[in-house]
Enzyme design. Structure first.
Site, PDB file in Angstrom:
ATOM      1  N   ARG A 123       0.840  -1.200   0.000  1.00  0.00           N
ATOM      2  CA  ARG A 123       0.000   0.000   0.000  1.00  0.00           C
ATOM      3  C   ARG A 123       0.869   1.243   0.000  1.00  0.00           C
ATOM      4  NH1 ARG A 123      -2.758   0.749   4.662  1.00  0.00           N
ATOM      5  NH2 ARG A 123      -3.942   2.377   3.655  1.00  0.00           N
ATOM      6  N   LYS A 188       3.142  -6.873  11.987  1.00  0.00           N
ATOM      7  CA  LYS A 188       2.346  -7.181  10.796  1.00  0.00           C
ATOM      8  C   LYS A 188       2.560  -8.616  10.319  1.00  0.00           C
ATOM      9  CE  LYS A 188       1.317  -5.072   6.352  1.00  0.00           C
ATOM     10  NZ  LYS A 188       1.075  -3.754   5.775  1.00  0.00           N
ATOM     11  N   ARG A 323      -1.215   4.900  13.519  1.00  0.00           N
ATOM     12  CA  ARG A 323      -0.160   4.452  14.447  1.00  0.00           C
ATOM     13  C   ARG A 323      -0.700   4.547  15.868  1.00  0.00           C
ATOM     14  NH1 ARG A 323       2.289   5.536  10.268  1.00  0.00           N
ATOM     15  NH2 ARG A 323       4.320   5.150   9.564  1.00  0.00           N
TER      16      ARG A 323
HETATM   17  C1  BTN Z   1       0.451  -3.788   2.255  1.00  0.00           C
HETATM   18  O1  BTN Z   1       0.125  -4.089   3.396  1.00  0.00           O
HETATM   19  O2  BTN Z   1       1.262  -2.880   2.040  1.00  0.00           O
HETATM   20  C2  BTN Z   1      -0.149  -4.558   1.102  1.00  0.00           C
HETATM   21  C3  BTN Z   1       0.657  -5.765   0.756  1.00  0.00           C
HETATM   22  C4  BTN Z   1       0.071  -6.565  -0.387  1.00  0.00           C
HETATM   23  C5  BTN Z   1       1.042  -7.601  -0.895  1.00  0.00           C
HETATM   24  C6  BTN Z   1       0.405  -8.540  -1.863  1.00  0.00           C
HETATM   25  S1  BTN Z   1       1.447  -9.903  -2.255  1.00  0.00           S
HETATM   26  C7  BTN Z   1       0.367 -10.385  -3.532  1.00  0.00           C
HETATM   27  C8  BTN Z   1      -0.118  -9.121  -4.215  1.00  0.00           C
HETATM   28  N1  BTN Z   1       0.782  -8.704  -5.250  1.00  0.00           N
HETATM   29  C9  BTN Z   1       1.383  -7.552  -4.981  1.00  0.00           C
HETATM   30  O3  BTN Z   1       2.233  -6.981  -5.703  1.00  0.00           O
HETATM   31  N2  BTN Z   1       0.971  -7.088  -3.791  1.00  0.00           N
HETATM   32  C10 BTN Z   1      -0.015  -7.962  -3.206  1.00  0.00           C
END
Ligand code: BTN
Length: 327
Positions: A123, A188, A323
């Protein structure tokens, strides 16, 4: 099974395997074994070589396996048989799936899993770090007939679905951090990324990406800039990613089905009951601005309600990050 997949399977017990032995089992020369191992390490898998003993992974793993996933899906397997794509490596499962469905007739519930991502996205423009072959990197697509406004709250409902999949997997004590992180012991464990595309009159296409930490290598850990935890730390064993993938798929598909009929409302209460920051003092960071207050709950669109003195303000997930308050 291709050579790379077979090689990973042979190494998956994290015991030593000599180049000669691997070559015999794969029907290739020692030099070809060496070349394949080099490719694996280039993808980010830690394979150690000790002279006289051979090759060894730093931790055991369970390779993704289509028939095991379908078996774990039980009665839901029929819905996924033609909609599940397993990849050795891609840049991002979200991007890969978007390209795949651009011309697909069936779209709802189409899913893509990868053993390695070369450009995993998180994200807010961040990279997603996940040690190849040890983590869940998964995306699912859905199309809604209405405009993008109809899917507000969807990413929260998806976070709840992933949390429920982890509950069923056997993880105790995990919870949610708004908008859709899954935390365990304040760290996380899983993250979600929703790519939403659509005209205001509809339809709206959602690609929902899920990353669950199964095992993060020491080297990758150094690249993660927030507190994290993996299933190996929590459960003390190698994650069965096939069972986990099946659980995540089933819970997400069910969530999408309910959401497309009823929207966010049926998820709101359950989501709040699992919010780790409910009623707690928090800070919200928006660029270089910071707000603090008490997390009161979420509104009907999934916005976070923050009370500060007599003011009440609602924040939306694209704009801020949450946070805990400084103590
Ligand atoms: C976050 O918390 O920042 C989101 C993470 C999302 C990761 C997943 S892995 C599968 C899919 N492909 C990606 O490039 N991102 C999501």
């Amino acid at each position: 099974m291709n050579t790379r997949t077979e090689l990973v399977k042979l190494l998956s017990d994290a015991a030593f395997h000599s180049g000669t032995d691997l070559g015999k089992k794969l029907g290739i020369t020692r030099a070809a074994v060496c070349k394949n191992i080099r490719r694996l390490t280039q993808s980010g898998l830690d394979v150690h070589r000790v002279t006289g003993r051979g090759y060894k992974l730093d931790a055991p793993l369970t390779p993704l396996n289509r028939s095991r996933i379908l078996k774990h899906l039980g009665s839901a397997a029929a819905d996924f048989r033609d909609r599940l794509l397993l990849l050795d490596e891609t840049d991002s499962t979200n991007r890969h799936l978007a390209e795949l469905i651009a011309h697909a007739k069936t779209l709802n519930g189409m899913a893509c899993l990868a053993e390695a991502q070369s450009g995993g996205r998180g994200r807010r423009g961040r990279a997603w770090v996940a040690t190849p072959y040890h983590n869940l990197m998964f995306s699912m697509a859905w199309r809604f007939p209405g405009g993008p406004g109809l899917v507000s709250g969807l990413s929260l409902a998806a976070g709840l679905a992933v949390l429920q999949a982890l509950d069923e997997y056997g993880v105790d004590g995990a919870g949610l951090k708004w908008p859709n992180d899954v935390l365990w012991d304040g760290r996380k464990l899983a993250g979600l990324l929703a790519d939403v595309q659509g005209e205001s009159a509809g339809p709206t296409q959602v690609i929902l990406g899920v990353g669950v930490n199964g095992y993060i290598s020491r080297e990758d850990a150094e690249r993660i800039d927030q507190p994290w935890v993996d299933l190996r730390n929590i459960l003390g064993e190698t994650a069965d990613r096939n069972r986990l993938a099946a659980l995540v798929m089933r819970h997400l598909r069910n969530m999408f089905q309910v959401f497309s009929e009823k929207g966010f409302a049926p998820f709101r209460e359950a989501w709040s009951s699992r919010h780790l920051y409910h009623g707690r003092r928090v800070r919200l960071i928006q660029g270089d601005r910071e707000f603090s207050g008490t997390a009161e709950g979420i509104d009907e669109t999934g916005g976070l309600i923050i009370r500060h003195a007599r003011n009440r303000q609602v924040f939306h997930s694209g704009e801020v990050s949450l946070r805990p308050a400084r103590v």
